[in-house]
Design a protein around this motif. Structure first.
Motif, PDB file in Angstrom:
ATOM      1  N   PHE A  50      -4.667   5.072  -2.372  1.00 25.74           N
ATOM      2  CA  PHE A  50      -4.571   4.081  -2.991  1.00 25.74           C
ATOM      3  C   PHE A  50      -6.007   3.525  -3.693  1.00 25.74           C
ATOM      4  O   PHE A  50      -6.191   3.794  -4.740  1.00 25.74           O
ATOM      5  CB  PHE A  50      -4.032   2.852  -2.277  1.00 25.74           C
ATOM      6  CG  PHE A  50      -4.193   1.491  -2.795  1.00 25.74           C
ATOM      7  CD1 PHE A  50      -3.269   1.146  -3.898  1.00 25.74           C
ATOM      8  CD2 PHE A  50      -5.166   0.558  -2.628  1.00 25.74           C
ATOM      9  CE1 PHE A  50      -3.598   0.100  -4.652  1.00 25.74           C
ATOM     10  CE2 PHE A  50      -5.407  -0.755  -3.286  1.00 25.74           C
ATOM     11  CZ  PHE A  50      -4.472  -1.170  -4.176  1.00 25.74           C
ATOM     12  N   ASN A  59       0.408   4.117  -3.964  1.00 23.01           N
ATOM     13  CA  ASN A  59      -0.392   5.031  -3.755  1.00 23.01           C
ATOM     14  C   ASN A  59      -0.064   6.552  -4.422  1.00 23.01           C
ATOM     15  O   ASN A  59       0.956   6.741  -4.339  1.00 23.01           O
ATOM     16  CB  ASN A  59      -0.971   5.001  -2.469  1.00 23.01           C
ATOM     17  CG  ASN A  59       0.078   5.762  -1.566  1.00 23.01           C
ATOM     18  OD1 ASN A  59       0.200   6.858  -1.268  1.00 23.01           O
ATOM     19  ND2 ASN A  59       0.957   4.837  -0.975  1.00 23.01           N
ATOM     20  N   SER A  66       0.893  -1.087  -0.040  1.00 26.04           N
ATOM     21  CA  SER A  66      -0.031  -0.003   0.143  1.00 26.04           C
ATOM     22  C   SER A  66       0.971   1.287   0.013  1.00 26.04           C
ATOM     23  O   SER A  66       0.449   2.281  -0.861  1.00 26.04           O
ATOM     24  CB  SER A  66      -1.149  -0.068   1.235  1.00 26.04           C
ATOM     25  OG  SER A  66      -1.630   1.188   1.216  1.00 26.04           O
TER      26      SER A  66
END
Length: 592
Positions: free
Chosen positions: A412, A241, A237
């Motif tokens: 994200f 993003n 993540s």
């Protein structure tokens, strides 16, 4: 003057030369903050890699390797996985956003109110991370040279600050590439020395005093498994993003952004084996780090790499290693200072305070802002140093899980979920703050033991790992769930906002191509300037063979210098083979 100090000073001269040579590349804020979006893949890939690499790798992470063996490598393998996904999908998309700062992408996607929320909420996390990096650097520098920790933090922080303020992104990213080459060459050399002293990698594994895979101080192996899984989720993540897309905004086009991500992935895959063999070897030798560095108290494990250097590396190589570590932290802090300054200037000062400001004024304000952030980082590093019971590894893990991860969720999911109200952005951050507070200050190990009826109390290590995992689970389910559920309240956007959102997704899916004759000239200039500097650095390292060492130790300098020299020569040759500009000149798509 001490030989190691002299080598460090000479290395700094190379870095200053880079800043001086690239100063003419900066004419406006786009140049200052992202190199005008005109950089080649190997420069961008180096800075993408170096932003995840600092002296913390040789202090907090090396300390974790010394105490718990292979477990620390999970973080770096997870980073490599994140970079692979950059290569497979995200990196070209990031470049196609066509923005100068990442918060400009947030504004397009979520509106002007979220622009300010993300501008101000993201800065503390950057300051915290950079402060931890600076503290890790001070541990190494003070241990080698015997300087006071407080003064080391202040002085090294000021050096980083001066170089960052004066150089801009061209100098920052160009120096990142040189530092990457030097660090990989030096650490490969350290790895080889450790293997030679141990008699082979197999002996290092056999001699490790604890379980090499899971370490010790662990009653429940399942907790390590849970921690490892969610570390992969977290690093995926964090590297994929909008907020961390700044790594690729400097690439000259979509293709170069993709190749940059592949370079970062390869380096991060290879890195853990090279970096952690020395502390693994040291653990098997039974070295008492607390006795070697009593000034570090309970954080003595953070001196594992330092102890290896002191005990096994030849005269002169210590200074080169310290210079490389210094440069690694400088590159991470340079990027953080440059990025934060860009966000403040382009997303607050210009749109809110001075809409009619000239580019000259904006660049001047950028340098002032970088100075302020640099001072804050120094102050936080001093605060971290005062926490004698908190290891740098734990500090970095908590900062990432509690502060960094919640912000990545809307950045994200906003790539894939289009029909959300604008308040979904700041609302998700608010929910994330609540989750972090509950995990950080309300939930304790006794709650977990009661809920799951555990037969044995959680060890200190288990609770630290589990606390990070609980934070990540909470953010994935509650914070992420809030953003997804916000779709139920979507009732359309205003005409102006709809145009911005449409532009965001159109940019995202429209490849960027830049093969103009003008760009080709700039490409060759990048290759030539850096190639000559790196070749000179390699030649200097090879000259250290004249130092009074044994023949084996002299070969260490020849190997290290040859690696660096070869990279410089390859860049110079690439420049020679690309002198003729392309005959076709596809139009470069306009930037926002």
């Amino acid at each position: 003057m001490d030989l190691n100090v002299l080598i460090v000073l000479i290395y700094f001269c190379f870095l200053i030369a880079i800043g001086w040579m690239f100063r003419t590349f900066t004419n406006n804020t786009s140049d200052y903050f992202r190199g005008g979006g005109k950089m080649l893949w190997w420069m961008v890939g180096a800075t993408a890699f170096m932003t995840q690499f600092s002296a913390w790798t040789f202090t907090g992470a090396a300390g974790k390797a010394y105490t718990d063996g292979l477990a620390v490598a999970i973080i770096f393998v997870a980073n490599a996985f994140g970079y692979f996904m950059n290569y497979a999908y995200f990196a070209p998309k990031f470049r196609q956003l066509r923005v100068v700062t990442v918060i400009q992408a947030i504004r397009m996607r979520f509106g002007k109110y979220n622009e300010q929320v993300f501008t101000w909420s993201g800065m503390p996390n950057s300051v915290v991370s950079a402060g931890i990096w600076l503290n890790g650097l001070a541990i190494i520098a003070s241990g080698i040279f015997g300087f006071d920790m407080t003064w080391t933090i202040v002085l090294t922080g000021l050096v980083v600050l001066i170089m960052s303020v004066t150089g801009g992104s061209w100098a920052v990213i160009a120096s990142d590439f040189m530092q990457m080459v030097v660090i990989m060459a030096v650490t490969v050399t350290c790895c080889i020395v450790a293997i030679i002293h141990s008699g082979g990698v197999g002996n290092i594994l056999d001699d490790f005093p604890r379980d090499f895979v899971i370490g010790d101080n662990l009653n429940y192996v399942s907790i390590l498994t849970i921690w490892a899984f969610f570390i992969f989720v977290k690093q995926f993540s964090i590297t994929n993003n909008m907020l961390n897309s700044y790594r690729y905004l400097a690439a000259k086009d979509s293709k170069n952004a993709k190749k940059a991500a592949l370079l970062a992935c390869c380096l991060m895959t290879l890195g853990p084996v090279i970096w952690f063999i020395p502390p693994w070897f040291l653990a098997g030798q039974g070295v008492d780090l607390a006795a070697m560095h009593p000034e570090m108290g309970s954080k003595a494990a953070d001196a594992a790499y330092l102890a290896f250097v002191e005990l096994y590396m030849p005269a002169g190589m210590v200074g080169l290693l310290i210079a490389a570590m210094f440069a690694a932290t400088m590159s991470s802090m340079d990027s953080g200072l440059n990025r934060n300054s860009g966000i403040f200037v382009k997303n607050f000062y210009e749109p809110v305070l001075r809409p009619d400001a000239s580019e000259k004024e904006l660049v001047a304000v950028s340098k002032i802002t970088s100075t302020v952030f640099g001072v804050l980082i120094i102050l936080f590093a001093l605060f971290i140093n005062s926490l004698k019971g908190l290891s740098l590894f734990d500090a970095m893990m908590f900062a990432g899980a509690m502060l960094g991860f919640p912000m990545t969720i809307p950045a994200f999911l906003g790539f894939f979920i289009k029909k959300t109200p604008d308040w979904a952005g700041w609302g998700t951050l608010l929910v994330g703050a609540c989750v972090s507070y509950v995990v950080g200050f309300v939930i304790g190990p006794e709650h977990i033991q009661d809920i799951f009826n555990l037969d044995q109390d959680l060890t200190n290590r288990e609770w630290k790992d589990l606390k990070v995992a609980i934070a990540l689970i909470g953010h994935i389910t509650l914070t992420g769930g809030f953003f997804v559920m916000s779709q139920l309240f979507y009732k359309g956007l205003s005409e102006e906002r709809s145009k911005d959102v449409d532009k965001f997704f159109n940019n995202l899916h429209t490849p960027l191509v830049n093969e103009s004759a003008e760009q080709e000239v700039l490409d060759n200039k990048q290759r030539s300037m850096l190639g000559k500097l790196i070749a000179a650095a390699g030649a200097f390292v090879m000259l250290l063979v004249v130092l009074p060492n044994s023949m084996g130790d002299r070969l260490v300098f020849i190997l290290c210098g040859a690696i660096i020299l070869c990279v410089g020569v390859l860049l110079i040759k690439a420049n020679t083979s690309n002198k003729t500009p392309p005959t076709s000149q596809p139009a470069v798509e306009s930037e926002s």
